[in-house]
Design a protein around this motif. Structure first.
Motif, PDB file in Angstrom:
ATOM      1  N   TYR A 138       0.870  -1.174   0.000  1.00  0.00           N
ATOM      2  CA  TYR A 138       0.000   0.000   0.000  1.00  0.00           C
ATOM      3  C   TYR A 138       0.906   1.222   0.000  1.00  0.00           C
ATOM      4  O   TYR A 138       1.929   1.249   0.690  1.00  0.00           O
ATOM      5  CB  TYR A 138      -0.892   0.017   1.248  1.00  0.00           C
ATOM      6  N   GLY A 139       0.540   2.232  -0.784  1.00  0.00           N
ATOM      7  CA  GLY A 139       1.330   3.451  -0.777  1.00  0.00           C
ATOM      8  C   GLY A 139       0.437   4.633  -1.101  1.00  0.00           C
ATOM      9  O   GLY A 139      -0.468   4.516  -1.921  1.00  0.00           O
ATOM     10  N   ALA A 197      -3.229   9.609   2.419  1.00  0.00           N
ATOM     11  CA  ALA A 197      -3.063   8.324   3.100  1.00  0.00           C
ATOM     12  C   ALA A 197      -4.140   8.044   4.138  1.00  0.00           C
ATOM     13  O   ALA A 197      -4.531   8.902   4.918  1.00  0.00           O
ATOM     14  CB  ALA A 197      -1.689   8.271   3.755  1.00  0.00           C
ATOM     15  N   GLU A 198      -4.615   6.797   4.097  1.00  0.00           N
ATOM     16  CA  GLU A 198      -5.533   6.300   5.126  1.00  0.00           C
ATOM     17  C   GLU A 198      -4.690   5.502   6.107  1.00  0.00           C
ATOM     18  O   GLU A 198      -3.536   5.194   5.857  1.00  0.00           O
ATOM     19  CB  GLU A 198      -6.571   5.372   4.492  1.00  0.00           C
ATOM     20  N   THR A 199      -5.321   5.136   7.243  1.00  0.00           N
ATOM     21  CA  THR A 199      -4.609   4.288   8.192  1.00  0.00           C
ATOM     22  C   THR A 199      -5.577   3.244   8.715  1.00  0.00           C
ATOM     23  O   THR A 199      -6.794   3.378   8.566  1.00  0.00           O
ATOM     24  CB  THR A 199      -4.072   5.071   9.398  1.00  0.00           C
ATOM     25  N   GLY A 200      -5.006   2.225   9.344  1.00  0.00           N
ATOM     26  CA  GLY A 200      -5.836   1.206   9.978  1.00  0.00           C
ATOM     27  C   GLY A 200      -6.417   1.759  11.273  1.00  0.00           C
ATOM     28  O   GLY A 200      -6.255   2.933  11.593  1.00  0.00           O
ATOM     29  N   ALA A 201      -7.087   0.864  11.994  1.00  0.00           N
ATOM     30  CA  ALA A 201      -7.740   1.276  13.245  1.00  0.00           C
ATOM     31  C   ALA A 201      -6.714   1.843  14.216  1.00  0.00           C
ATOM     32  O   ALA A 201      -5.614   1.313  14.366  1.00  0.00           O
ATOM     33  CB  ALA A 201      -8.456   0.092  13.860  1.00  0.00           C
ATOM     34  N   ALA A 254       4.107   8.209   9.763  1.00  0.00           N
ATOM     35  CA  ALA A 254       4.903   6.988   9.875  1.00  0.00           C
ATOM     36  C   ALA A 254       4.633   6.375  11.237  1.00  0.00           C
ATOM     37  O   ALA A 254       4.523   7.083  12.234  1.00  0.00           O
ATOM     38  CB  ALA A 254       6.373   7.313   9.700  1.00  0.00           C
ATOM     39  N   GLY A 255       4.509   5.041  11.271  1.00  0.00           N
ATOM     40  CA  GLY A 255       4.232   4.367  12.531  1.00  0.00           C
ATOM     41  C   GLY A 255       2.761   4.020  12.694  1.00  0.00           C
ATOM     42  O   GLY A 255       2.404   3.191  13.534  1.00  0.00           O
ATOM     43  N   ASP A 256       1.904   4.655  11.893  1.00  0.00           N
ATOM     44  CA  ASP A 256       0.488   4.315  11.939  1.00  0.00           C
ATOM     45  C   ASP A 256       0.272   2.938  11.321  1.00  0.00           C
ATOM     46  O   ASP A 256       1.045   2.515  10.464  1.00  0.00           O
ATOM     47  CB  ASP A 256      -0.329   5.343  11.136  1.00  0.00           C
ATOM     48  N   PRO A 257      -0.819   2.268  11.735  1.00  0.00           N
ATOM     49  CA  PRO A 257      -1.104   0.964  11.133  1.00  0.00           C
ATOM     50  C   PRO A 257      -1.544   1.108   9.677  1.00  0.00           C
ATOM     51  O   PRO A 257      -2.179   2.092   9.305  1.00  0.00           O
ATOM     52  CB  PRO A 257      -2.243   0.409  11.995  1.00  0.00           C
ATOM     53  N   CYS A 258      -1.155   0.125   8.865  1.00  0.00           N
ATOM     54  CA  CYS A 258      -1.548   0.106   7.454  1.00  0.00           C
ATOM     55  C   CYS A 258      -3.058  -0.098   7.350  1.00  0.00           C
ATOM     56  O   CYS A 258      -3.623  -0.881   8.101  1.00  0.00           O
ATOM     57  CB  CYS A 258      -0.809  -1.036   6.753  1.00  0.00           C
ATOM     58  N   PRO A 259      -3.704   0.592   6.414  1.00  0.00           N
ATOM     59  CA  PRO A 259      -5.156   0.429   6.273  1.00  0.00           C
ATOM     60  C   PRO A 259      -5.545  -0.887   5.604  1.00  0.00           C
ATOM     61  O   PRO A 259      -6.697  -1.277   5.642  1.00  0.00           O
ATOM     62  CB  PRO A 259      -5.554   1.616   5.396  1.00  0.00           C
ATOM     63  N   ARG A 260      -4.588  -1.567   5.002  1.00  0.00           N
ATOM     64  CA  ARG A 260      -4.919  -2.758   4.220  1.00  0.00           C
ATOM     65  C   ARG A 260      -4.481  -4.058   4.886  1.00  0.00           C
ATOM     66  O   ARG A 260      -4.937  -5.121   4.523  1.00  0.00           O
ATOM     67  CB  ARG A 260      -4.248  -2.694   2.838  1.00  0.00           C
ATOM     68  N   CYS A 261      -3.487  -3.982   5.796  1.00  0.00           N
ATOM     69  CA  CYS A 261      -2.990  -5.223   6.385  1.00  0.00           C
ATOM     70  C   CYS A 261      -2.475  -4.941   7.789  1.00  0.00           C
ATOM     71  O   CYS A 261      -2.746  -3.895   8.355  1.00  0.00           O
ATOM     72  CB  CYS A 261      -1.894  -5.841   5.504  1.00  0.00           C
TER      73      CYS A 261
END
Length: 577
Positions: free
Chosen positions: A229-230, A236-240, A391-398
């Motif tokens: 994901y990029g 940019a989105e982020t995970g929970a 940077a350091g945020d969770p990935c929105p896809r995995c």
RNA sequence: CGGGGCGUAGCUCAGUCUGGUAGAGCGCACGGUUCGGGACCGUGAGGCCGGUGGUUCAAGUCCACUCGCCCCGACCA
């Protein structure tokens, strides 16, 4: 080409007004000359490089089914009024008047012109899709041009436009363009990445940027090393999110004011109150063209102004000044909060609404309130994600974690949808005889910026190291001892052989000392260097080396042409991989 | 546009605080010695000190205005 017949003048010292490496090297190596801020002449070396880059772009555009056309640089104001952008585009649009006082602009992009062409010609679904591009000089009156060709006001750009009967067909063209762009940058030997992007004021639904990776890039890219994901940070989105820790203070039935003398920043306040930054609701007052807005976000997070602009559907916004904050909230900067805040639109990020209990400013000097419960003690007019990913945020896809890189935006593709076809009434009749709006895509590639990016990514302390496909000349033939007749004769002979063999060669026939020549070769960075000097000649040899590693390979003079072809093939193969 | 800085020889810069004959290095021209990693010696050309106005006996230097350029922020290929 002979050096003595072209125009190459190198500088020993860095120019005083150049900061970034590509700018310094382009000026020193005699590629460009400044004419005015953000406006440059491309000297012969740069012109060759741009021509090669353009040739690659043309091949790949053909591969993507795009036909080349040429539109005017100067465009009438009425077309821009028709699309609505005469007023929307702002001062970046260079507006000019002709002798009759009629208004024109110097084209920063060509949606209006191409839509005008197509709407006057295409009337049936049978004539769709349409796919055309041009390579042309654009002018954008940037607020602050800088970094030489990286952000010039005048620049060379490839712009393509497609028109379709429906979104599925647009998607096909869009994917083909993405592939073409990837091939262009790969073929140029560049390290790049494709990321999701905001559509900005061009508008549209889907958009990707192509970023050449370099420390000096003006854009921040967040990417996931696990799932690829990029995205541009703007997008940019982020995970929970990690939820805020449990509320450490006593629960209250209603917000309670506490004195917080001179505690303004998030860190100061949270330390002072004995809570986490995530327990605070940060309240930012923005001034927009639609009025003032209070934006709420969790204390440990930042606001993404691009997302905010999109949420508010406004063109410009900025943080309100101290006096405005005082006028609106009644309290000084650093003590704003949503509780009891009236007469202003209240927009909250979901991170705030997820807090069980929070602390905020009290809109009063030296005072905060604790025990604030969202939806009990304040209710936002709008809840929307405006959070700045980092940077350091969770990935929105995995399950991965986002990392940050810097990039130079060299290409940007957009699905425009019907933004322009609607404004400019660009329609066709479908199979049922119904009038439909065409759906559009547009695809920009900064040709001159890509050249700068190639240098930014490929240089050492001596100068440029051109990737073979965009080098002004692939090979430089250096005559070392111009005072020795037999060496001159041999060099002339070899030059003839190389030219006859169709090799892209520059012959340095200047009567300069060896040191001067070697330094110039390194500075300009021709990929392959052939040195003809007395020393080698006595053994029937010339010296072949690559700019990249400088390793010298002695080559029998009779085998020069095949030897040069062999190293060129090697270099080409590397790029293919 | 806000903040910071700079305009002196083709280029990189001293000189400006404290007003008094315009400087250096590189580059350029000529002569000589050199010649495989930016050579050396000698001679020389080259300046409206960004522009305008002011202060002064006298301004590159002080004051005002102006133009241009660079850097940091909001824009974009």
């Amino acid at each position: 080409m002979r050096w003595s017949q072209t125009f190459i003048h190198t500088l020993r010292q860095d120019p005083a007004d150049a900061e970034v490496i590509s700018h310094r090297l382009m000026v020193r190596a005699g590629l460009i000359a400044k004419v005015a801020a953000g406006i440059y002449s491309y000297l012969p070396l740069a012109t060759r490089s741009l021509a090669k880059l353009s040739a690659i772009v043309r091949e790949e555009m053909a591969g993507a089914g795009s036909a080349e056309l040429a539109m005017p640089a100067v465009q009438p104001a009425e077309l821009w009024r028709d699309s609505g952008r005469w007023s929307e585009y702002g001062p970046e649009l260079l507006r000019i008047k002709d002798r009759h006082d009629r208004e024109f602009c110097f084209g920063p992009t060509h949606e209006e012109v191409i839509t005008d062409i197509v709407r006057g010609t295409v009337t049936s679904y049978k004539q769709l899709p349409v796919n055309m591009y041009q390579i042309q000089t654009k002018f954008r009156d940037e607020i602050r041009p800088r970094f030489g060709l990286m952000r010039g006001r005048e620049f060379l750009m490839k712009d393509a436009y497609t028109f379709h009967a429906d979104d599925e067909d647009l998607d096909l063209a869009y994917r083909a363009m993405e592939r073409a762009y990837r091939r262009v940058f790969s073929r140029c030997g560049l390290r790049y990445t494709q990321v999701e992007a905001d559509t900005g004021n061009i508008g549209g639904s889907e958009s990707h940027e192509f970023m050449v990776l370099a420390e000096t890039g003006e854009d921040a890219i967040l990417s996931c090393p696990k799932c690829h994901y990029g995205a541009n940070v703007e997008k940019a989105e982020t995970g929970a999110l990690e939820p805020a820790p449990p509320w450490p203070l006593d629960p209250t039935d209603a917000p309670r004011e506490v004195d917080t003398p001179d505690q303004r920043t998030i860190e100061e306040v949270s330390d002072f109150l004995g809570i986490a930054p995530a327990h605070l609701v940060k309240t930012l007052i923005f001034e927009t063209d639609e009025g003032f807005v209070a934006v709420l976000i969790r204390g440990d997070l930042g606001v993404n102004e691009i997302k905010l602009k999109n949420a508010l559907d406004c063109l410009h916004l900025q943080l309100a000044g101290e006096q405005k904050i005082l006028d609106i909230t009644g309290g000084p900067q650093g003590f704003s909060g949503p509780v009891g805040l009236e007469n202003i639109r209240l927009l909250a990020d979901p991170s705030v609404m997820d807090l069980e209990v929070a602390a905020t400013g009290a809109n009063k000097d030296h005072t905060h309130v604790v025990g604030v419960v969202p939806n009990r003690d304040f209710t936002p007019d709008q809840v929307v994600d405006v959070r700045l990913a980092q940077a350091g945020d969770p990935c929105p896809r995995c399950e991965g974690t986002l990392i940050e890189k810097r990039g130079i935006e060299v290409g940007h593709v957009f699905k425009l949808g019907t933004k322009y076809s609607k404004a400019m009434r660009c329609t066709f009749l479908d199979a049922d005889g119904e009038e439909q709006l065409m759906t559009m895509g547009c695809y920009g590639l900064g040709v001159s910026r890509t050249m700068a990016a190639a240098i930014e990514q490929n240089h050492d302390d001596k100068g440029i190291i051109w990737p073979l496909p965009v080098a002004p000349y692939e090979v430089v033939l250096v005559l070392l001892n111009s005072d020795k007749e037999e060496v001159v004769g041999a060099a002339e002979e070899l030059y003839g052989q190389l030219v006859d063999a169709g090799i892209d060669v520059l012959f340095d026939d200047r009567p300069e000392r060896p040191g001067v020549k070697f330094n110039d070769m390194d500075l300009i960075g021709f990929p392959v260097r052939v040195v003809v000097g007395k020393r080698g000649l006595d053994n029937g040899e010339v010296e072949l080396s690559l700019r990249r590693d400088g390793e010298r390979r002695s080559t029998p003079i009779k085998e020069l042409v095949p030897a040069v072809n062999a190293v060129l093939d090697e270099l080409r193969e590397e790029i293919e991989d």
